[in-house]
Design a protein around this motif. Structure first.
Motif: not given
Length: 252
Positions: A75-93
């Motif tokens: 879960a900890n690894d998944s949270i970190a990955d989703l947060y970093m991916e989310g930052l990139t997606l949010e910039q494009s959004l």
């Protein structure tokens, strides 16, 4: 002759006609000496039965903690990955929203070069991000149930289990046995030695127990922060998809 049950190995000891009995257990082997010339009294049988049960309980706790720890790390690894991916997606959004007239442009960084964004691919990536987040949610739900189960083992309302992950009776079964050592068939020195090994195993698992629960609280807090970050992004994406559909319809 004491009855132990299960697979045991027998080792002869010359002193005092004692026989060493090794009861194999996944937590640790239980090694006790018995005087075969003595009948095993019922109170000794009862105490040893509880002692064997204590090994089962502690090993069951160890296995649960192993499962909990494994899930928490995932879960900890998944949270970190989703947060970093989310930052990139949010910039494009942010850029897509600005192009669709859904933002005031204050959050858009100054752009000095032309940027091309595949809007359809972006929406698909965010959808996949949401699906991964749903899978994480299911894992967190499972971990929460496991965490609550372990926390409930320490019941402040129970004076015998206020701060013990396994019941206190598993540490007190010999208290009334040792004073009657002359009646025992089991050698109390061997019991004391074996119980010390048990307490060492308990101490190690108890420390793991507390560290796992602390780690669980950290993971749950990280998940809460991730949720507060991604949920607005998913809602914004839904509005952007709707706005894009309206814009395409107006071009027809």
């Amino acid at each position: 002759m004491p009855s132990l049950g299960g697979d045991s190995q027998f080792l002869n000891s010359e002193a005092m006609k004692m026989k060493t009995i090794v009861r194999e257990h996944p937590l640790k082997d239980i090694i006790l000496e018995f005087d075969e010339s003595k009948e095993q009294p019922d109170f000794e049988k009862e105490a040893l039965s509880i002692y064997y049960e204590a090994h089962d309980e502690l090993y069951a706790l160890k296995k649960r903690l192993d499962v909990l720890a494994s899930g928490l790390f995932r879960a900890n690894d998944s949270i970190a990955d989703l947060y970093m991916e989310g930052l990139t997606l949010e910039q494009s959004l942010d850029i897509v929203e600005d192009a669709l007239g859904l933002s005031d442009g204050n959050d858009i960084p100054e752009i000095t070069a032309e940027i091309t964004i595949d809007v359809t691919a972006l929406f698909k990536d965010i959808e996949q991000h949401n699906q991964s987040f749903q899978q994480l949610y299911e894992l967190i739900e499972d971990l929460t149930q496991r965490y609550n189960f372990e926390m409930e083992l320490m019941d402040p309302a129970d004076e015998y289990q206020e701060d013990w992950p396994i019941h206190r009776r598993y540490f007190e079964m010999f208290d009334k046995v040792f004073p009657r050592y002359e009646e025992l068939s089991v050698n109390i020195v061997s019991v004391d030695d074996d119980q010390q090994a048990f307490l060492e195993a308990y101490q190690e698992i108890s420390e793991t127990y507390m560290s796992n629960l602390d780690f669980a609280e950290e993971v749950f807090e990280s998940y809460r922060m991730l949720y507060e970050f991604v949920e607005p992004m998913y809602e914004r994406t839904s509005k952007a998809i709707e706005a894009m559909a309206q814009k395409m319809k107006g071009k027809e």
